[in-house]
Design an enzyme around this catalytic site. Sequence first.
Site, PDB file in Angstrom:
ATOM      1  N   ASP A  11      13.657 -25.087 -10.231  1.00 50.46           N
ATOM      2  CA  ASP A  11      12.532 -25.052  -9.300  1.00 50.46           C
ATOM      3  C   ASP A  11      12.904 -25.806  -8.035  1.00 50.46           C
ATOM      4  OD1 ASP A  11       9.983 -24.230  -8.508  1.00 50.46           O
ATOM      5  OD2 ASP A  11       9.028 -26.048  -9.237  1.00 50.46           O
ATOM      6  N   GLY A  12      12.278 -25.405  -6.948  1.00 49.37           N
ATOM      7  CA  GLY A  12      12.414 -26.093  -5.674  1.00 49.37           C
ATOM      8  C   GLY A  12      11.042 -26.418  -5.136  1.00 49.37           C
ATOM      9  N   GLU A  49      14.961 -23.808  -3.719  1.00 49.44           N
ATOM     10  CA  GLU A  49      15.008 -22.873  -4.855  1.00 49.44           C
ATOM     11  C   GLU A  49      16.442 -22.389  -5.096  1.00 49.44           C
ATOM     12  OE1 GLU A  49      12.640 -22.165  -6.958  1.00 49.44           O
ATOM     13  OE2 GLU A  49      10.715 -22.397  -5.935  1.00 49.44           O
ATOM     14  N   ASP A  71      10.792 -19.470 -10.782  1.00 51.57           N
ATOM     15  CA  ASP A  71       9.550 -18.909 -10.246  1.00 51.57           C
ATOM     16  C   ASP A  71       9.776 -18.348  -8.840  1.00 51.57           C
ATOM     17  OD1 ASP A  71       9.661 -21.201  -8.674  1.00 51.57           O
ATOM     18  OD2 ASP A  71       7.849 -22.104  -9.500  1.00 51.57           O
ATOM     19  N   HIS A 126       3.374 -22.818 -11.760  1.00 50.88           N
ATOM     20  CA  HIS A 126       2.107 -23.535 -11.964  1.00 50.88           C
ATOM     21  C   HIS A 126       1.196 -22.815 -12.956  1.00 50.88           C
ATOM     22  CE1 HIS A 126       3.573 -25.765  -8.534  1.00 50.88           C
ATOM     23  NE2 HIS A 126       3.671 -24.631  -7.879  1.00 50.88           N
ATOM     24  N   ASP A 136       9.186 -28.715 -11.714  1.00 52.35           N
ATOM     25  CA  ASP A 136       8.308 -28.927 -10.565  1.00 52.35           C
ATOM     26  C   ASP A 136       8.063 -30.421 -10.345  1.00 52.35           C
ATOM     27  OD1 ASP A 136       6.488 -27.773  -8.483  1.00 52.35           O
ATOM     28  OD2 ASP A 136       4.991 -28.843  -9.676  1.00 52.35           O
TER      29      ASP A 136
END
Length: 156
Positions: A11-12, A49, A71, A126, A136
């Site tokens: 994740d970024g 990301e 994501d 999320h 995250d």
Amino acid sequence: MTMKNVQAFTDGSCLGNPGPGGWAAVLRCNGSERELSGGFALTTNNRMEILAVIEALALLKEPCGVDLYTDSQYVRNAVEKKWLAGWRRNGWKTSDKKPVKNRDLWERLQPLLDLHQVRFHWVRGHSGHPENERCDVLARTQASSRGLPPDTGYRE
């Protein structure tokens, strides 16, 4: 000799876009788990990301089969829809002849994709996916850190 199978979750995060950003990855292989993360003072969400995927794959010291969970539709589509191959073929220009954003990172990612057998899996951000949520938190923690280095590849 069989290839190791690895699960990688990435994740970024960016506080503002552009703004301070962080990336994170959780890797699992043969019952062990490793977390890694980093951040930059001024960057973008998309750069973080991509960098999360780069750092996850770069950690692997031999060719592996990798199930990579992200994501980021941007990263996944660039690879799976062959945007990356097209950009390279077109001299790093988009279909409308503009320079490709984040070229420095895409050029770092390509040899890692060539080395490993990567299968991308999209997860909704999320949405309660435990590993995505962990990434995250790690990425946001990095983005919130003081004294972050500059992202030398970022161009406004």
